[in-house]
Design a protein around this motif. Sequence first.
Motif, mmCIF file in Angstrom:
data_model
loop_
_atom_site.group_PDB
_atom_site.id
_atom_site.type_symbol
_atom_site.label_atom_id
_atom_site.label_comp_id
_atom_site.label_asym_id
_atom_site.label_seq_id
_atom_site.Cartn_x
_atom_site.Cartn_y
_atom_site.Cartn_z
ATOM 1 N N ALA A 92 -45.384 -94.352 14.999
ATOM 2 C CA ALA A 92 -45.177 -94.602 13.567
ATOM 3 C C ALA A 92 -46.042 -95.770 13.102
ATOM 4 O O ALA A 92 -46.587 -95.743 11.996
ATOM 5 C CB ALA A 92 -43.708 -94.870 13.285
ATOM 6 N N GLN A 93 -46.166 -96.798 13.926
ATOM 7 C CA GLN A 93 -47.047 -97.914 13.574
ATOM 8 C C GLN A 93 -48.493 -97.455 13.442
ATOM 9 O O GLN A 93 -49.190 -97.819 12.493
ATOM 10 C CB GLN A 93 -46.959 -99.014 14.631
ATOM 11 C CG GLN A 93 -45.713 -99.871 14.544
ATOM 12 C CD GLN A 93 -45.742 -101.002 15.555
ATOM 13 O OE1 GLN A 93 -46.071 -100.787 16.723
ATOM 14 N NE2 GLN A 93 -45.393 -102.197 15.123
ATOM 15 N N VAL A 94 -48.950 -96.646 14.378
ATOM 16 C CA VAL A 94 -50.325 -96.127 14.325
ATOM 17 C C VAL A 94 -50.515 -95.283 13.065
ATOM 18 O O VAL A 94 -51.561 -95.344 12.407
ATOM 19 C CB VAL A 94 -50.635 -95.294 15.589
ATOM 20 C CG1 VAL A 94 -52.032 -94.675 15.489
ATOM 21 C CG2 VAL A 94 -50.524 -96.144 16.841
ATOM 22 N N ALA A 95 -49.482 -94.520 12.700
ATOM 23 C CA ALA A 95 -49.561 -93.643 11.527
ATOM 24 C C ALA A 95 -49.847 -94.426 10.252
ATOM 25 O O ALA A 95 -50.426 -93.878 9.305
ATOM 26 C CB ALA A 95 -48.268 -92.847 11.389
ATOM 27 N N LEU A 96 -49.453 -95.682 10.207
ATOM 28 C CA LEU A 96 -49.694 -96.506 9.023
ATOM 29 C C LEU A 96 -51.179 -96.776 8.808
ATOM 30 O O LEU A 96 -51.577 -97.228 7.734
ATOM 31 C CB LEU A 96 -48.926 -97.831 9.134
ATOM 32 C CG LEU A 96 -47.401 -97.689 9.199
ATOM 33 C CD1 LEU A 96 -46.753 -99.052 9.407
ATOM 34 C CD2 LEU A 96 -46.859 -97.021 7.939
ATOM 35 N N PHE A 97 -52.002 -96.492 9.798
ATOM 36 C CA PHE A 97 -53.459 -96.625 9.675
ATOM 37 C C PHE A 97 -54.134 -95.256 9.545
ATOM 38 O O PHE A 97 -55.362 -95.159 9.583
ATOM 39 C CB PHE A 97 -54.020 -97.394 10.881
ATOM 40 C CG PHE A 97 -53.493 -98.798 10.964
ATOM 41 C CD1 PHE A 97 -54.115 -99.836 10.278
ATOM 42 C CD2 PHE A 97 -52.353 -99.080 11.702
ATOM 43 C CE1 PHE A 97 -53.619 -101.126 10.338
ATOM 44 C CE2 PHE A 97 -51.844 -100.371 11.771
ATOM 45 C CZ PHE A 97 -52.477 -101.397 11.075
ATOM 46 N N PHE A 98 -53.307 -94.213 9.403
ATOM 47 C CA PHE A 98 -53.822 -92.846 9.245
ATOM 48 C C PHE A 98 -53.291 -92.211 7.959
ATOM 49 O O PHE A 98 -53.166 -90.996 7.870
ATOM 50 C CB PHE A 98 -53.453 -91.994 10.464
ATOM 51 C CG PHE A 98 -54.349 -92.231 11.650
ATOM 52 C CD1 PHE A 98 -55.360 -91.326 11.973
ATOM 53 C CD2 PHE A 98 -54.216 -93.370 12.425
ATOM 54 C CE1 PHE A 98 -56.194 -91.546 13.052
ATOM 55 C CE2 PHE A 98 -55.041 -93.610 13.508
ATOM 56 C CZ PHE A 98 -56.043 -92.691 13.825
ATOM 57 N N GLY A 99 -52.977 -93.056 6.964
ATOM 58 C CA GLY A 99 -52.619 -92.530 5.650
ATOM 59 C C GLY A 99 -51.187 -92.734 5.216
ATOM 60 O O GLY A 99 -50.880 -92.618 4.025
ATOM 61 N N ALA A 100 -50.278 -93.010 6.138
ATOM 62 C CA ALA A 100 -48.870 -93.177 5.771
ATOM 63 C C ALA A 100 -48.640 -94.552 5.147
ATOM 64 O O ALA A 100 -49.215 -95.544 5.595
ATOM 65 C CB ALA A 100 -47.973 -93.002 6.988
ATOM 66 N N ASN A 101 -47.780 -94.599 4.135
ATOM 67 C CA ASN A 101 -47.394 -95.869 3.514
ATOM 68 C C ASN A 101 -45.883 -96.060 3.513
ATOM 69 O O ASN A 101 -45.379 -97.020 2.953
ATOM 70 C CB ASN A 101 -47.895 -95.946 2.069
ATOM 71 C CG ASN A 101 -47.231 -94.905 1.178
ATOM 72 O OD1 ASN A 101 -47.532 -93.704 1.285
ATOM 73 N ND2 ASN A 101 -46.329 -95.323 0.317
#
Length: 355
Positions: A295-304
């Motif tokens: 989930a942390q990585v996802a914040l650098f792949f478009g998730a806010n």
Amino acid sequence: MLTTITAKIENNEPINRQEALWLLADADLLAVGKLADGIRKKRHPDNRVTFVVDRNVNYTNVCESKCKFCAFYRDAGSDEAYVLAEAEIFAKIAELVAQGGTQLLMQGGLHPDLKVEFFESLFREIKRQFPAVQNHSLSPAEITHIARLSELTVPETLRRLHAAGLDSVPGGGAEILVDSVRRDISPNKIGWEGWARVMEEAARQGLPTTATMMFGSTETREDIVEHLFRVRALQAEGGSFTAFIPWTYQPGNTELGGKTATGVEYLKVLALSRIVLDNIPNIQASWVTQGARMAQVALFFGANDLGGTMLEENVVAAAGCSFRMSREEMIQLIRGAGFLPVRRTTTYTILEEYT
């Protein structure tokens, strides 16, 4: 192709299906992630990552749909079948409120006996006892089923549920919005146009909604792209989607079986969602299926957004995937990724910043 797509994004132009398929199938993961991260920064330049304190209450596990990917449902005659008593539901909501929760997500199955009157009575009492809680409940499949059982139209059913206390409609049951896939994995559930009709009507009646996608079962890359473009079209035609939540199929204990998508596949689809869905404000990472670190990585792949803390979750857990998250853990998770944690309502009103 990447140069063309990048130029379109910089000029705020939507990409087409061919370009989306190329990003999903052929483009480098980090290149796609960089594009999505740039869009996130442009749309959400304040470095905030939002979350809501919520609870999933599964009022029943009885379901006539019997989706092949679901490990949660039971037949009506099963020893494990249940319908929660109202007192038990109210106790769960009281616990949510005591912990500062603001969102109730009630979903169950397509129960053969629960008509609209059951939900009207329940929702009225929830609103009376817990007026500050957002009742974010019932999937389009449930609403369609309730309408059929009650011999009502979908618009009539939504009007009655809304009047009784339904505040917004979650996007569950979308799976993949392509009927060939739906016939394969959930043949007894409404088709993609049935799902869309409920969401269109909810928007017409002023109800906020969300949209989801469960991927990694039997669909193709083309199906994933089609799903995204159908969601985008629904939003463009007057939809009320506040967020989009892609999550991965969990095969444990299911009839369908198979494998789940990899972390790389998850991040690629998440990033593509942010790129394609240029008319939906928020993209939510699924820590429930991916875990905290992904989930942390996802914040650098478009998730806010990281969705809810989920005081309770039973459906994904039934497939053997069980992560838990307290409010403090959520705050630390967001801080650990370098963002400002912000608690929100269902409709993204800011309640509290954790500086």
